[in-house]
Write a protein that holds these residues in place. Structure first.
Motif, PDB file in Angstrom:
ATOM      1  N   ILE A 153      -3.066   2.939  -6.975  1.00  0.00           N
ATOM      2  CA  ILE A 153      -3.787   1.716  -6.956  1.00  0.00           C
ATOM      3  C   ILE A 153      -3.169   1.548  -5.177  1.00  0.00           C
ATOM      4  O   ILE A 153      -4.525   0.536  -4.438  1.00  0.00           O
ATOM      5  CB  ILE A 153      -2.148   0.980  -7.278  1.00  0.00           C
ATOM      6  CG1 ILE A 153      -2.474   0.878  -8.653  1.00  0.00           C
ATOM      7  CG2 ILE A 153      -1.959  -0.716  -6.513  1.00  0.00           C
ATOM      8  CD1 ILE A 153      -1.378  -0.039  -9.359  1.00  0.00           C
ATOM      9  N   MET A 156      -7.002   2.859  -3.904  1.00  0.00           N
ATOM     10  CA  MET A 156      -7.837   1.703  -3.934  1.00  0.00           C
ATOM     11  C   MET A 156      -7.376   0.871  -3.001  1.00  0.00           C
ATOM     12  O   MET A 156      -8.952   0.866  -2.853  1.00  0.00           O
ATOM     13  CB  MET A 156      -7.747   1.474  -5.794  1.00  0.00           C
ATOM     14  CG  MET A 156      -8.233   2.565  -6.348  1.00  0.00           C
ATOM     15  SD  MET A 156      -8.219   1.928  -8.522  1.00  0.00           S
ATOM     16  CE  MET A 156      -6.953   1.372  -8.887  1.00  0.00           C
ATOM     17  N   PHE A 157      -6.513   0.431  -3.124  1.00  0.00           N
ATOM     18  CA  PHE A 157      -6.255  -1.013  -2.380  1.00  0.00           C
ATOM     19  C   PHE A 157      -7.453  -1.034  -0.986  1.00  0.00           C
ATOM     20  O   PHE A 157      -7.628  -1.387   0.493  1.00  0.00           O
ATOM     21  CB  PHE A 157      -4.999  -1.706  -1.677  1.00  0.00           C
ATOM     22  CG  PHE A 157      -5.265  -2.323  -3.232  1.00  0.00           C
ATOM     23  CD1 PHE A 157      -5.028  -4.222  -2.891  1.00  0.00           C
ATOM     24  CD2 PHE A 157      -4.603  -1.939  -4.212  1.00  0.00           C
ATOM     25  CE1 PHE A 157      -5.042  -4.577  -3.681  1.00  0.00           C
ATOM     26  CE2 PHE A 157      -4.660  -2.927  -5.946  1.00  0.00           C
ATOM     27  CZ  PHE A 157      -3.915  -4.464  -5.424  1.00  0.00           C
ATOM     28  N   SER A 164     -10.087  -3.504  -6.768  1.00  0.00           N
ATOM     29  CA  SER A 164      -8.867  -2.452  -7.045  1.00  0.00           C
ATOM     30  C   SER A 164      -7.685  -3.734  -7.775  1.00  0.00           C
ATOM     31  O   SER A 164      -6.950  -3.529  -8.964  1.00  0.00           O
ATOM     32  CB  SER A 164      -8.851  -2.539  -5.870  1.00  0.00           C
ATOM     33  OG  SER A 164      -8.900  -1.400  -5.288  1.00  0.00           O
ATOM     34  N   LEU A 283     -14.369   4.831  -5.791  1.00  0.00           N
ATOM     35  CA  LEU A 283     -12.785   4.059  -6.862  1.00  0.00           C
ATOM     36  C   LEU A 283     -13.579   4.491  -7.720  1.00  0.00           C
ATOM     37  O   LEU A 283     -12.425   4.573  -9.179  1.00  0.00           O
ATOM     38  CB  LEU A 283     -13.843   2.961  -5.946  1.00  0.00           C
ATOM     39  CG  LEU A 283     -13.384   1.584  -5.340  1.00  0.00           C
ATOM     40  CD1 LEU A 283     -14.450   0.231  -4.731  1.00  0.00           C
ATOM     41  CD2 LEU A 283     -11.984   1.713  -5.236  1.00  0.00           C
ATOM     42  N   TYR A 286     -11.472   7.232  -8.733  1.00  0.00           N
ATOM     43  CA  TYR A 286      -9.794   6.654  -8.286  1.00  0.00           C
ATOM     44  C   TYR A 286      -9.918   5.890 -10.244  1.00  0.00           C
ATOM     45  O   TYR A 286      -8.418   5.936 -10.507  1.00  0.00           O
ATOM     46  CB  TYR A 286      -9.835   5.946  -7.117  1.00  0.00           C
ATOM     47  CG  TYR A 286      -9.069   6.403  -6.073  1.00  0.00           C
ATOM     48  CD1 TYR A 286      -8.584   8.181  -6.119  1.00  0.00           C
ATOM     49  CD2 TYR A 286      -9.418   5.909  -5.172  1.00  0.00           C
ATOM     50  CE1 TYR A 286      -8.275   8.486  -5.429  1.00  0.00           C
ATOM     51  CE2 TYR A 286      -9.314   6.319  -4.000  1.00  0.00           C
ATOM     52  CZ  TYR A 286      -9.053   8.304  -3.968  1.00  0.00           C
ATOM     53  OH  TYR A 286      -8.531   8.702  -2.255  1.00  0.00           O
ATOM     54  N   TYR A 290      -6.615   6.455 -12.222  1.00  0.00           N
ATOM     55  CA  TYR A 290      -6.112   5.447 -12.280  1.00  0.00           C
ATOM     56  C   TYR A 290      -6.179   5.463 -14.329  1.00  0.00           C
ATOM     57  O   TYR A 290      -4.806   5.225 -14.528  1.00  0.00           O
ATOM     58  CB  TYR A 290      -6.808   4.232 -11.530  1.00  0.00           C
ATOM     59  CG  TYR A 290      -5.406   2.896 -12.698  1.00  0.00           C
ATOM     60  CD1 TYR A 290      -4.293   2.935 -11.350  1.00  0.00           C
ATOM     61  CD2 TYR A 290      -6.066   2.352 -12.859  1.00  0.00           C
ATOM     62  CE1 TYR A 290      -3.326   1.903 -12.021  1.00  0.00           C
ATOM     63  CE2 TYR A 290      -5.415   0.839 -14.018  1.00  0.00           C
ATOM     64  CZ  TYR A 290      -3.652   0.696 -12.727  1.00  0.00           C
ATOM     65  OH  TYR A 290      -2.972  -0.379 -13.071  1.00  0.00           O
TER      66      TYR A 290
END
Length: 575
Positions: A153, A156-157, A164, A283, A286, A290
């Protein structure tokens, strides 16, 4: 026991290994961070070679070197973390098994009488193995999964806040699906575990008595009963696995929807120059990283539900009430007098067995206890040894109430030879000495006096021959048990049908050895063959838990009562 309570008890076993747990979590962080930083470098590599003639080889080489170093760090951290997790999981179940074994030694016999051997073995072996599998998965995947979610997280942010936020908002759907399925699968895992232990207990019972089953032609009915329980186990196992297996595909379906949505929205941002191709690839990587822990955690939850169901059964033994508290005082026996004062006892409330038994034993006397089956003869020995606690009255040895001394010091005063023999898988010497130290001469003298030397010296290695319960006849096993008691030279003796498996000629010789051993020692003898106790100083005749006659053999014959009828019936000739 509730699942939360079982989980809390299980975590108490983890506390001694907190250092390894912290180290494992730290290594998990290193492993996750390196694993998540690698996609950033790959994304930067992609941005270095988007079009022909615009490839920065120097920067590409730098990123490649960093990726190689991070891969090595990740591999090392993961390997050490797995070593730590294995050490914790198997150390915990080792402690658990040790505690179960210790607890069994301190449980009242009533608990062991109510639970079959197969049931206890199943809890101690199969259930504990299942707990270790659950713990290992928890340490390996659960911690790594949670850390992966949190750190992903953050990464990603840093790249794109909007996408995200969308990923985070959609992720609870997978979690709730997994939770709903695991809640319903736990019940089936409980049923599966209980049925498996029933099957284990039944197999142990049937295989251990196969001779009786075949001699009575019970094999077909035994197979039918086994088939029914086996089918139940199959049914519960299939349902448990089916329900639990829904978790992974359900969460994967939710994650695939999320992945497709990210691709669509990300493509729009690329067309608007709000995102680069390399950033989108990062992303997507990720998003996959995630979502993967949710799949792993759902699998862990399913396995952990099974482990908790098994842990609940294990804690039933560990948390079972121990024998009643005892005084730390040590029993010191000098005169060997025994007094029973109005003793009463029942195995089941409202069904009395021993009823107001009182008698006095002078030091060195031989006391015989006779009577029909089920009258309470062996129960009296159980009370004397404090295998069971009496309901009323008192038993005094040399004027000391046995309730006021430790059970260990009490039992050290007695040597017991029972009808049921116990021979462990070890050498003859180890079976005789039972951890004590005796000289070769002492062992040989005891063996000769018990007539066990005749078959021991014929063995390939004599006293050092390895034996088990199947390599000796019942009579030979009983002779070894008698010799074992001869060696310890106890202050008092208990003989419960001690010569029941010995031929008549050997019995006469062993009886002579017993007479020598019992000389000067207070002895309690339970016998069905009354010819073996005619020289007893006092014979107690029991019926329905009460002493109905007492005296010497001649006195009881002269009374022409219950004992006389019992004695004469053993010598009546059938016409």
């Amino acid at each position: 026991m509730k699942t939360s309570q079982t989980f809390h008890k299980l975590m108490q076993y983890v506390r001694p290994y907190w250092f390894f747990l912290i180290l494992s979590i730290g290594l998990a962080v290193v492993s996750v961070v390196t694993q998540l930083y690698i996609p950033i470098l790959f994304g930067q590599c992609i941005d270095c070679m988007l079009s022909k003639g615009h490839v920065d080889l120097v920067l590409l080489s730098t990123y490649g070197t960093k990726i190689g170093i991070l891969i090595l760090i990740n591999a090392a951290a993961t390997w050490v973390m797995n070593v730590m997790n294995n050490h914790m999981a198997y150390s915990i179940v080792k402690d658990m098994r040790a505690q179960i074994m210790f607890k069994i030694q301190h449980l009242p016999l009533s608990f062991l009488d109510d639970h079959g051997i197969g049931d206890i073995l199943g809890r101690m072996i199969a259930d504990v193995d299942q707990i270790s599998d659950g713990l290992l998965l928890g340490f390996t995947q659960l911690f790594s999964g949670i850390i992966t979610i949190v750190i992903t997280i953050l990464f990603m942010f840093r790249i794109h806040v909007g996408i995200s936020v969308l990923i985070v908002l959609m992720s609870p759907a997978s979690f709730f699906v997994a939770k709903w399925i695991s809640k319903h699968s736990y019940h089936m895992f409980q049923k599966m575990t209980q049925t498996r232990e029933q099957l284990t207990s039944y197999i142990e019972e049937m295989v251990g008595n196969e001779k009786i089953i075949q001699s009575f032609g019970y094999g077909q009915r035994a197979s039918q009963t086994f088939q029914k329980t086996n089918e139940d186990l199959q049914d519960y196992s299939q349902k448990a696995i089916f329900y639990s297996s829904l978790t992974n595909p359900s969460t994967r379906f939710m994650n695939s929807l999320m992945y497709a949505l990210i691709v669509g929205i990300g493509s729009i941002f690329i067309l608007q120059n709000a995102l680069t191709v390399g950033s989108l690839s990062v992303l997507l990587s990720y998003a996959n990283q995630y979502m993967r822990p949710f799949n792993d955690i759902s699998s862990v939850v399913t396995e952990f539900q099974n482990a908790l169901a098994c842990a609940n059964r294990v804690f039933e033994i560990i948390d079972a009430p121990q024998e009643s508290p005892e005084e730390p005082n040590t029993l010191i026996v000098n005169q060997e007098s025994v007094d029973w004062q109005d003793v009463s006892f029942s195995y089941v409330p409202d069904h009395p067995l021993i009823q107001h038994v009182s008698f006095h034993v002078e030091p060195g006397q031989k006391i015989a206890i006779v009577g029909p089956t089920g009258c309470g003869k062996t129960t009296m020995i159980n009370l004397l040894m404090r295998f069971y606690e009496m309901d009323e009255g008192a038993i005094l040895i040399d004027g000391t109430n046995i309730q006021n001394v430790s059970r260990h010091s009490l039992r050290q005063q007695f040597g017991m030879v029972l009808q049921d023999t116990w021979i462990k898988d070890a050498t003859v010497r180890e079976n005789l000495c039972m951890g004590r130290s005796y000289s070769e001469a002492e062992i040989e003298v005891a063996c000769r006096s018990c007539r066990s030397w005749d078959f021991i010296e014929k063995m390939p290695k004599g006293l050092d021959t390895k034996i088990n319960a199947h390599s000796l006849s019942q009579g030979q096993q009983q002779l070894l048990c008698i010799t074992r008691v001869m060696l310890i030279k106890p202050k008092m003796l208990i003989l419960d049908e001690a010569t029941s498996n010995i031929d008549t000629r050997t019995e006469v010789l062993v009886q002579q050895a017993f007479d020598t051993l019992m000389k000067g020692r207070t002895s309690f003898v339970i016998a069905h063959r009354l010819s073996t106790i005619i020289n007893a100083d006092q014979i107690l005749v029991m019926k329905e838990g009460k002493i109905i006659e007492r005296g010497t053999h001649d006195d009881l014959l002269a009374q022409n009562g219950f004992y006389a009828n019992l004695y004469n019936s053993q010598f009546e000739q059938v016409v």
